[in-house]
Design a protein around this motif. Structure first.
Motif, PDB file in Angstrom:
ATOM      1  N   ALA A 138       0.841  -1.206   0.000  1.00 48.11           N
ATOM      2  CA  ALA A 138       0.000   0.000   0.000  1.00 48.11           C
ATOM      3  C   ALA A 138       0.873   1.252   0.000  1.00 48.11           C
ATOM      4  CB  ALA A 138      -0.909   0.006   1.225  1.00 48.11           C
ATOM      5  N   GLY A 139       0.681   2.108  -1.012  1.00 46.20           N
ATOM      6  CA  GLY A 139       1.357   3.392  -1.021  1.00 46.20           C
ATOM      7  C   GLY A 139       0.676   4.405  -0.137  1.00 46.20           C
ATOM      8  N   LEU A 190      -4.878   3.266   3.538  1.00 48.88           N
ATOM      9  CA  LEU A 190      -5.485   2.093   2.917  1.00 48.88           C
ATOM     10  C   LEU A 190      -4.591   0.865   3.065  1.00 48.88           C
ATOM     11  CD1 LEU A 190      -6.996   3.710  -0.303  1.00 48.88           C
ATOM     12  CD2 LEU A 190      -8.266   2.689   1.608  1.00 48.88           C
ATOM     13  N   SER A 191      -3.842   0.823   4.175  1.00 50.58           N
ATOM     14  CA  SER A 191      -3.011  -0.338   4.463  1.00 50.58           C
ATOM     15  C   SER A 191      -3.600  -1.106   5.639  1.00 50.58           C
ATOM     16  CB  SER A 191      -1.571   0.089   4.777  1.00 50.58           C
ATOM     17  OG  SER A 191      -1.527   0.824   5.992  1.00 50.58           O
ATOM     18  N   VAL A 250      -5.120  -2.770   1.929  1.00 50.86           N
ATOM     19  CA  VAL A 250      -6.311  -3.361   2.538  1.00 50.86           C
ATOM     20  C   VAL A 250      -6.875  -4.470   1.653  1.00 50.86           C
ATOM     21  CG1 VAL A 250      -7.838  -1.558   1.568  1.00 50.86           C
ATOM     22  CG2 VAL A 250      -8.551  -2.857   3.602  1.00 50.86           C
ATOM     23  N   ALA A 251      -6.803  -4.282   0.341  1.00 47.64           N
ATOM     24  CA  ALA A 251      -7.262  -5.344  -0.569  1.00 47.64           C
ATOM     25  C   ALA A 251      -6.336  -6.551  -0.499  1.00 47.64           C
ATOM     26  CB  ALA A 251      -7.347  -4.820  -1.998  1.00 47.64           C
ATOM     27  N   GLY A 252      -5.031  -6.311  -0.397  1.00 49.26           N
ATOM     28  CA  GLY A 252      -4.077  -7.411  -0.291  1.00 49.26           C
ATOM     29  C   GLY A 252      -4.248  -8.207   0.983  1.00 49.26           C
ATOM     30  N   ALA A 253      -4.535  -7.518   2.087  1.00 47.95           N
ATOM     31  CA  ALA A 253      -4.740  -8.218   3.360  1.00 47.95           C
ATOM     32  C   ALA A 253      -5.983  -9.091   3.297  1.00 47.95           C
ATOM     33  CB  ALA A 253      -4.859  -7.200   4.499  1.00 47.95           C
ATOM     34  N   GLU A 276      -8.916  -2.053   9.838  1.00 48.11           N
ATOM     35  CA  GLU A 276      -7.623  -1.379   9.997  1.00 48.11           C
ATOM     36  C   GLU A 276      -7.623   0.010   9.358  1.00 48.11           C
ATOM     37  OE1 GLU A 276      -4.012  -3.477  10.715  1.00 48.11           O
ATOM     38  OE2 GLU A 276      -5.564  -3.379  12.264  1.00 48.11           O
ATOM     39  N   THR A 277      -8.617   0.326   8.555  1.00 45.70           N
ATOM     40  CA  THR A 277      -8.627   1.592   7.806  1.00 45.70           C
ATOM     41  C   THR A 277      -9.657   2.595   8.322  1.00 45.70           C
ATOM     42  OG1 THR A 277     -10.299   0.945   6.142  1.00 45.70           O
ATOM     43  CG2 THR A 277      -8.021   0.222   5.766  1.00 45.70           C
TER      44      THR A 277
END
Length: 451
Positions: A61-62, A66-67, A79-82, A119-120
């Motif tokens: 996440a850059g 959104l991490s 957040v999508a990767g998690a 988390e966001t």
């Protein structure tokens, strides 16, 4: 904006926690616990390790806003990767809940999305967490039924549980109804309409596509939040599916999920349970059994035959599952991984098992998963189970204590008793008006080897 979508938007975005029946929220807590147990149990498996490492490599996440930390790992990715990593990991241990009419699974995508999205955003109440989980289940389930009713191919759960993930994201991140509508359209358009029977014929780590469902659902919500547009979702807004949405908020699919007693494809469970029942009733051991004839529905009869050589095939193999039950009286992670895949006793029993499709069982699918077993004993007797429903669903439910015990069975080996028990208590405690999601969140991100 169609009337159907307006109803869905009000349900997802505006329905108050106190307007959800207590029974639905109680079911949400149990399904959250059950899914979390499988997420934990699957953590050491190869597919989960690959999914988490790939999320780090591909989905960083850059934007710090959104991490999210990956479940039971701790590394931060998008957040999508998690959500993707946890859903893919969970999907590769086939012990998570499901819903008969959808022919698939909801919690496997919704629960990882909830944990990642939490988390966001600012902390929220435990009851709100359970209401959000319920919204995800109710919307994903109806999207799945709508899809199956309007297409010829049988698609994996990722094709439709992505829409439940959008609903979770829209509620937690405060999207408008119009943003949610665009996100639904994006998610349906990009959802993995992967053909399930291809995976049944050749079992791999692809499983039920739910990792991509979680990835697409979260990504679509973020895109829509930033102004990206998508064509209306036809599984929601097409006239021919409107009837599937009319009972939203009155019939609670949340209360009708099944819980799997075994980490095996649900299609094999009725045969496993029929075998288990005969063995218990007559006090049999594997030495007493000369042959087993399994009569089942078409999809179940298509499961992998013979002795599997990897865990994916083991989870999609009916004869292997039945043989494992005969040999060991239970089916755990140790039986579908490692040395369990070359167990000589199980292999010998597999050779005694025959599988056939039976029309009356096929006619009841997908509303029911039914099979019957005929055992020929070494003394020449023949025992018939009669028709048996798979345990864990509305027809033959597991009680609350059994679901909790299952969580501890899967969560304890990776985490230890004390941490597993703390997560159990935090999940069940979310029903309290004073609970916060952070009560659970504080327990689910450190790596599993932090005991």
């Amino acid at each position: 904006m169609t009337n159907t979508f307006q109803t869905i938007a009000k349900f997802a975005l505006n329905r108050r926690v106190q307007d959800f029946p207590d029974s639905a929220l109680e079911a949400a807590a149990l399904m959250l616990l059950d899914t979390m147990g499988i997420t934990i149990g699957s953590g050491p498996m190869q597919a989960g390790q690959i999914a988490r490492d790939s999320a780090v490599a591909l989905y960083g996440a850059g934007d710090p806003g959104l991490s999210a930390r990956m479940l039971f790992d701790g590394r931060k990715v998008s957040v999508a990767g998690a959500a993707y990593a946890a859903a893919t990991q969970t999907d590769n241990l086939d012990g998570h809940d499901g819903y008969n009419p959808t022919k698939g699974h909801i919690g496997v995508a919704v629960v990882p999305a909830l944990a990642a999205l939490a988390e966001t955003v600012a902390d929220f109440s435990g009851p709100e967490a359970l209401a959000t989980v319920t919204i995800g289940y109710e919307i994903a389930g109806r999207a799945g039924i709508s899809l199956h009713d309007t297409v010829s191919d049988y698609h994996t759960s990722g094709a439709w549980n992505a829409l439940g993930v959008v609903a979770v994201a829209a509620r937690l991140r405060g999207l408008s109804a119009e943003q949610m509508r665009q996100a639904m359209g994006i998610a349906e358009y990009h959802g993995p309409r992967s053909q399930m029977m291809r995976e049944i014929a050749n079992p791999t780590m692809l499983h039920d596509g739910s990792g991509w469902g979680a990835l697409v659902g979260v990504s679509s919500a973020v895109l829509a939040e930033k102004g990206f547009t998508g064509a209306p979702a036809i599984t929601i807004e097409a006239d021919e599916v409107a009837h599937h949405w009319r009972d939203l908020g009155s019939f609670w699919q949340m209360e009708n999920q099944y819980v799997k007693p075994y980490p095996i494809c649900r299609w094999a469970h009725a045969a496993i349970d029929a075998t288990r029942a005969l063995m218990r009733e007559y006090g049999l051991s594997h030495q007493d059994i000369a042959a087993i004839q399994v009569n089942t529905f078409h999809e179940s009869a298509c499961l992998f035959q013979g002795m599997p050589d990897d865990t994916s095939k083991a989870q999609y193999s009916l004869p292997f599952a039945v043989a494992t039950m005969v040999a060991h009286g239970r089916i755990g992670v140790e039986h579908i991984t490692g040395a369990g895949l070359s167990d000589p006793l199980v292999a010998a029993i597999v050779d005694r098992i025959s599988v056939a499709e039976t029309a009356r069982h096929s006619d009841r699918f997908p509303q029911s998963r039914v099979a019957d077993v005929v055992m020929t004993l070494t003394d020449g007797r023949e025992l018939a189970s009669g028709d048996v429903h798979a345990r864990g669903g509305p027809e033959a439910p597991m009680d609350r204590d059994e679901v909790i015990a299952k969580f501890m069975e899967f969560a304890t080996p990776p985490l230890g008793v004390s941490r597993a028990a703390a997560i159990r208590d935090a999940v069940l405690g979310l029903q309290s008006p004073d609970a916060k999601f952070s009560d659970l969140g504080a327990l689910i991100h450190d790596a599993a080897d932090n005991r």
